[in-house]
Design a protein around this motif. Structure first.
Motif, PDB file in Angstrom:
ATOM      1  N   TRP A   7      59.570  -2.731  19.505  1.00 57.82           N
ATOM      2  CA  TRP A   7      59.211  -1.871  19.652  1.00 57.82           C
ATOM      3  C   TRP A   7      60.511  -1.730  21.478  1.00 57.82           C
ATOM      4  N   ARG A   8      60.094  -2.468  22.098  1.00 55.22           N
ATOM      5  CA  ARG A   8      60.406  -2.262  23.172  1.00 55.22           C
ATOM      6  C   ARG A   8      61.786  -2.975  23.767  1.00 55.22           C
ATOM      7  N   GLU A   9      62.510  -3.960  22.485  1.00 51.30           N
ATOM      8  CA  GLU A   9      63.861  -4.684  22.501  1.00 51.30           C
ATOM      9  C   GLU A   9      64.466  -3.447  22.035  1.00 51.30           C
ATOM     10  N   THR A  10      63.657  -2.752  20.980  1.00 52.07           N
ATOM     11  CA  THR A  10      65.080  -1.561  20.160  1.00 52.07           C
ATOM     12  C   THR A  10      65.185  -0.593  20.544  1.00 52.07           C
ATOM     13  N   LEU A  11      64.124   0.149  21.851  1.00 51.47           N
ATOM     14  CA  LEU A  11      64.846   0.967  22.981  1.00 51.47           C
ATOM     15  C   LEU A  11      65.413   0.526  23.677  1.00 51.47           C
ATOM     16  N   ARG A  12      65.204  -0.370  23.899  1.00 57.15           N
ATOM     17  CA  ARG A  12      66.001  -0.941  25.360  1.00 57.15           C
ATOM     18  C   ARG A  12      67.582  -1.374  25.117  1.00 57.15           C
ATOM     19  N   ALA A  13      67.721  -1.895  23.862  1.00 56.54           N
ATOM     20  CA  ALA A  13      68.688  -2.076  22.841  1.00 56.54           C
ATOM     21  C   ALA A  13      69.795  -0.942  22.729  1.00 56.54           C
ATOM     22  N   HIS A  14      68.677   0.789  22.481  1.00 59.66           N
ATOM     23  CA  HIS A  14      69.320   1.502  22.275  1.00 59.66           C
ATOM     24  C   HIS A  14      69.739   2.041  22.955  1.00 59.66           C
ATOM     25  N   ALA A  15      69.164   2.231  24.335  1.00 63.59           N
ATOM     26  CA  ALA A  15      69.490   3.123  25.764  1.00 63.59           C
ATOM     27  C   ALA A  15      70.631   2.552  26.639  1.00 63.59           C
ATOM     28  N   ARG A  16      70.797   0.596  26.438  1.00 65.72           N
ATOM     29  CA  ARG A  16      72.993   0.085  26.299  1.00 65.72           C
ATOM     30  C   ARG A  16      72.783   0.988  25.703  1.00 65.72           C
ATOM     31  N   ARG A  17      72.920   0.905  24.775  1.00 61.02           N
ATOM     32  CA  ARG A  17      74.041   1.631  23.844  1.00 61.02           C
ATOM     33  C   ARG A  17      74.994   2.645  24.056  1.00 61.02           C
ATOM     34  N   THR A  18      73.854   3.814  24.250  1.00 63.75           N
ATOM     35  CA  THR A  18      74.125   5.255  24.701  1.00 63.75           C
ATOM     36  C   THR A  18      74.479   5.117  25.822  1.00 63.75           C
ATOM     37  N   ARG A  19      74.409   4.327  27.081  1.00 66.24           N
ATOM     38  CA  ARG A  19      75.084   4.361  27.787  1.00 66.24           C
ATOM     39  C   ARG A  19      76.050   3.666  28.267  1.00 66.24           C
ATOM     40  N   ALA A  20      76.598   3.249  27.693  1.00 72.42           N
ATOM     41  CA  ALA A  20      77.903   2.732  27.105  1.00 72.42           C
ATOM     42  C   ALA A  20      78.382   3.799  26.342  1.00 72.42           C
ATOM     43  N   SER A  21      77.926   4.460  25.256  1.00 69.07           N
ATOM     44  CA  SER A  21      78.545   5.501  24.339  1.00 69.07           C
ATOM     45  C   SER A  21      79.531   6.426  25.595  1.00 69.07           C
ATOM     46  N   ILE A  22      78.403   6.941  26.412  1.00 64.85           N
ATOM     47  CA  ILE A  22      79.090   8.136  27.690  1.00 64.85           C
ATOM     48  C   ILE A  22      79.417   7.208  28.066  1.00 64.85           C
ATOM     49  N   LEU A  23      79.802   6.029  28.747  1.00 68.43           N
ATOM     50  CA  LEU A  23      80.424   5.783  30.049  1.00 68.43           C
ATOM     51  C   LEU A  23      82.197   5.856  29.196  1.00 68.43           C
ATOM     52  N   ARG A  24      81.896   5.743  27.851  1.00 67.49           N
ATOM     53  CA  ARG A  24      83.489   5.615  26.833  1.00 67.49           C
ATOM     54  C   ARG A  24      84.154   6.886  26.926  1.00 67.49           C
ATOM     55  N   HIS A  25      82.512   7.328  26.879  1.00 64.41           N
ATOM     56  CA  HIS A  25      82.873   8.894  26.604  1.00 64.41           C
ATOM     57  C   HIS A  25      82.300  10.614  27.663  1.00 64.41           C
ATOM     58  N   PRO A  26      83.084  10.470  28.889  1.00 64.59           N
ATOM     59  CA  PRO A  26      82.445  10.986  29.377  1.00 64.59           C
ATOM     60  C   PRO A  26      81.796  12.721  29.156  1.00 64.59           C
ATOM     61  N   TRP A  27      82.852  12.799  28.444  1.00 62.65           N
ATOM     62  CA  TRP A  27      83.084  14.348  27.607  1.00 62.65           C
ATOM     63  C   TRP A  27      81.610  14.915  27.517  1.00 62.65           C
ATOM     64  N   LEU A  28      81.068  13.858  26.625  1.00 61.65           N
ATOM     65  CA  LEU A  28      79.675  13.535  26.777  1.00 61.65           C
ATOM     66  C   LEU A  28      78.675  14.974  26.938  1.00 61.65           C
TER      67      LEU A  28
END
Length: 249
Positions: free
Chosen positions: A100-121
């Motif tokens: 569970w911890r790896e799943t949530l951590r990985a999703h958190a990192r992907r979310t941050r990366a996505s927002i930084l790529r698309h800051p308009w989010l």
């Protein structure tokens, strides 16, 4: 006939999942979303209009409206398209599913990366973040791993929302700082601190903020946004771990 009448009051996602008739043109909701995302990435969220999208695609604005029923559906399509980036990659060498911890951590990192790529989010209306297939798929993966730990439905949702709130809040602050620095013409943390020095020097000189003063004098990672994010994330995940250990009480 109004646009609602044209679509029969059926939701965007139901319309998209219906069997498609033979297309009359190559225009599609997917192409419209891609064009809108390109404009937002390049020029900012405020620059996205049907007229600009149509110009990018070489069609008349009304042609786009045949596929997208106004700005709410356009924003939803943009969010869904970008949210597909949150899908975990295949890992053929992994023998067991991640915890569970790896799943949530990985999703958190992907979310941050996505927002930084698309800051308009960070400028979109919050409800849109929960009502697209890709967003719900991401939430489903995390809720499934939390409920699999024996947490009740309400507790699992609270834990999921807590992690999600941290990720979006921390990344929104990062995006806002970058935008402010760009607006002021500051290119580094040192330049930013020099620009804010008149206000900070007076306030810290009053002696009312000793802990913050100590931070400014001793901190070594002031400009390490990734380390700051990761450390905060671990704090939040530690909280979820404590909840799991207590059996979700």
């Amino acid at each position: 006939m109004g646009k609602k009448e044209e679509t029969g009051g059926v939701s965007l996602w139901e319309r998209l999942e219906r069997p498609a008739a033979a297309p009359r043109t190559s225009l599609s909701p997917g192409r419209i979303a891609e064009a809108a995302i390109g404009i937002a990435d390049r020029d900012g969220f405020g620059a996205v209009t049907m007229r600009k999208i149509a110009a990018e695609l070489g069609v008349a604005p009304m042609a786009a409206y045949r596929h997208v029923d106004g700005k709410d559906e356009l924003w939803a399509l943009m969010v869904d398209r970008v949210s597909a980036e949150l899908e975990p990659g295949t890992e053929p060498d992994r023998e067991e599913p991640p915890g569970w911890r790896e799943t949530l951590r990985a999703h958190a990192r992907r979310t941050r990366a996505s927002i930084l790529r698309h800051p308009w989010l960070v400028q979109l209306p919050a409800p849109l973040f929960a009502v697209t297939p890709a967003r719900l798929a991401a939430a489903e993966r995390q809720l499934a791993v939390l409920t699999g730990l024996g947490l009740g439905a309400d507790t699992a949702m609270a834990a999921f929302r807590t992690v999600s709130s941290y990720v979006h809040g921390a990344t929104q602050s990062e995006v806002s700082l970058r935008a402010y620095m760009k607006e002021q013409g500051w290119e580094s943390g040192d330049e930013t601190r020099r620009g804010l020095a008149p206000q900070m020097s007076y306030l810290l000189g009053t002696g009312r903020y000793p802990a913050y003063l100590a931070y400014t004098r001793t901190a070594a990672r002031k400009d390490d946004a990734e380390w700051t994010f990761e450390t905060g994330l671990e704090c939040v995940l530690d909280g979820v771990a404590g909840l799991v250990e207590r059996g979700g009480e």
